[in-house]
Design an enzyme around this catalytic site. Structure first.
Site, mmCIF file in Angstrom:
data_model
loop_
_atom_site.group_PDB
_atom_site.id
_atom_site.type_symbol
_atom_site.label_atom_id
_atom_site.label_comp_id
_atom_site.label_asym_id
_atom_site.label_seq_id
_atom_site.Cartn_x
_atom_site.Cartn_y
_atom_site.Cartn_z
ATOM 1 N N ASN A 1 -7.380 15.205 3.710
ATOM 2 C CA ASN A 1 -8.282 14.295 4.403
ATOM 3 C C ASN A 1 -9.742 14.704 4.310
ATOM 4 O OD1 ASN A 1 -6.786 12.026 5.921
ATOM 5 N ND2 ASN A 1 -5.472 13.825 6.110
ATOM 6 N N GLU B 1 0.993 13.244 5.334
ATOM 7 C CA GLU B 1 0.088 13.995 4.461
ATOM 8 C C GLU B 1 0.230 15.502 4.686
ATOM 9 O OE1 GLU B 1 -3.367 10.613 3.924
ATOM 10 O OE2 GLU B 1 -3.542 12.074 5.531
ATOM 11 N N THR C 1 3.326 -1.211 11.363
ATOM 12 C CA THR C 1 3.179 0.065 10.702
ATOM 13 C C THR C 1 2.226 -0.093 9.570
ATOM 14 O OG1 THR C 1 4.299 1.801 9.512
ATOM 15 C CG2 THR C 1 5.091 -0.401 9.151
ATOM 16 N N LYS D 1 4.614 1.707 2.485
ATOM 17 C CA LYS D 1 3.697 2.780 2.146
ATOM 18 C C LYS D 1 3.131 3.345 3.440
ATOM 19 C CE LYS D 1 -0.272 2.937 1.962
ATOM 20 N NZ LYS D 1 -1.311 3.504 2.902
ATOM 21 N N THR E 1 -1.037 5.113 -1.533
ATOM 22 C CA THR E 1 -2.358 5.751 -1.543
ATOM 23 C C THR E 1 -2.167 7.267 -1.610
ATOM 24 O OG1 THR E 1 -2.420 5.495 0.879
ATOM 25 C CG2 THR E 1 -3.640 3.879 -0.440
#
Length: 410
Positions: free
Chosen positions: A405, A283, A197, A186, A160
């Site tokens: 985000n 991220e 996870t 991922k 993603t």
């Protein structure tokens, strides 16, 4: 069953993937679910494999997890796992559950499998329904193979906000035969697991029963995937699935097998490798943070404190800014509910001791700043209470985390 052995002889396979173990194939296609890249993938085993899984502890478990649990409840074997992005199929009610069961049925029909030999996984935006017309067409396009390209097609299909694919592979020797463990995962954001996870798929050709495999996975998860954090948020879709084809031809493994430690270590190394890759690819992250705690009352308390430190936003931002502000580490230790003697704690950042016996130590700010510019930052803590040890992994917190985000759905 409790399994704790963690030593053994293993070798990393640099170009290994989920299809390196004997009996596994993979595929990924662009089904047009949202992006221009692959968004639907499958791992297929030549035979019904011993299998185990661990799942998110979120109260809002997504529909695919319920379907996978139902599949494994029949005989604890799997032959395929079908995965989609970027729709999580979470908080989608009766329709979402129906769609997840249909994904299982479509996969079983496509590859001629028993329904209960198929696991289902999804990742992406919560609260959106699966575009089933596209998934129906996409599953028909899946043609699994055993090449690196096939493995990467699958790995791409599960990402993603990830910036890189995560894969790991290790080999060992059992009964004189080569046994391989491969994995793909991922995860980049919403990473603070408590059981499993994000999504991780482990394959092995070892001959091992499902109950033994499940016990090993649970034990290893506690020191790998459960010890990473990016942002403190736990997903609705977290799941780790492991399948064992048994095609390596070794005698069936149990903790009493003379080569058990070799298998356990290969599985542990694969999971730890994937977990660290997920943490490093947080991220917006620029650095991997590893926190090592020793001298705790128990291993559990050491793991708890390590994760507390690596999850502290103040520690994470200090690492991003290359600021050796060890007071933030002490702050994170201080609000842990683990036993701590505030008069005898050591803290080091890399090779530099910042605190010894709870007394500040002189260090070079310039050298510390230079060390904190590295891609991997190690923080060590000694509590001087007992023999407990623990490790946790995370990443720095940057401006880009907010940007990613803030615009996740748009």
């Amino acid at each position: 069953m409790t399994i704790t052995k963690q030593t053994g002889q293993v070798t990393a396979v640099a170009d290994g993937t989920v299809v390196t173990p004997e009996g596994f194939q993979a595929a990924g296609v662009n089904a047009g679910l949202r992006y221009s890249k692959n968004d639907l993938g499958v791992i297929l085993c030549d035979v019904p494999a011993s299998a185990a899984a661990v799942y998110t502890q979120s109260h809002f478990q997504a529909a695919p997890l319920k379907v996978t649990q139902a599949s494994l409840a029949v005989e604890q074997k799997l032959q395929a796992v079908i995965v989609n992005r970027p729709c999580a199929n979470a908080c989608t009610g009766a329709q979402g559950l129906k769609d997840a069961y249909e994904m299982r049925e479509l996969c079983a029909k496509q590859f001629g499998l028993a329904l209960h030999h198929v696991a289902v996984a999804s990742t992406g935006v919560i609260g959106e329904y699966l575009p089933m017309e596209k998934i129906r067409a996409g599953i028909k396009q899946l043609v699994p193979g055993v090449t690196m390209a096939d493995a990467e097609a699958f790995q791409t299909a599960i990402l993603t906000t990830d910036t890189v694919m995560k894969r790991a592979c290790y080999q060992t020797t059992i009964d004189g035969k080569t046994v391989t463990v491969g994995g793909a995962a991922k995860g980049s954001g919403m990473i603070h697991p408590n059981m499993a996870t994000m999504l991780a798929f482990i394959t092995t050709d070892a001959n091992v029963s499902s109950p033994v495999l499940h016990a090993a996975l649970r034990s290893i998860t506690d020191v790998s995937f459960n010890q990473i954090t990016v942002d403190g948020d736990t997903s609705t879709n977290d799941m780790v699935v492991v399948m064992a084809s048994g095609l390596a031809g070794n005698d069936e493994l149990t903790p009493d097998h003379p080569d058990w430690e070799n298998f356990y270590e290969a599985l542990r190394k694969t999971c730890e490798d994937l977990a660290k890759q997920i943490a490093k690819d947080g991220e917006g992250a620029t650095k991997l943070i590893e926190v090592r705690v020793r001298g705790a009352k128990t291993d559990e308390e050491a793991k708890k404190i390590a994760k507390q430190i690596v999850g502290s936003n103040l520690v994470k931002t200090a690492v991003y800014g290359a600021d050796a502000n060890w007071g933030r580490i002490i702050g994170a230790i201080g609000y842990s509910d683990a036993e701590v003697n505030p008069d005898n704690v050591d803290v080091a950042i890399g090779p530099m001791v910042m605190l010894k016996g709870s007394e500040p130590q002189p260090f070079s700010e310039e050298e510390a700043a230079a060390y904190l510019q590295q891609e991997t930052v190690v923080i060590e803590v000694d509590l001087h209470i007992g023999d407990g040890v623990g490790v946790a992994w995370g990443c720095d917190l940057t401006y880009d985390y907010v940007k990613i985000n803030a615009s996740y759905r748009t």
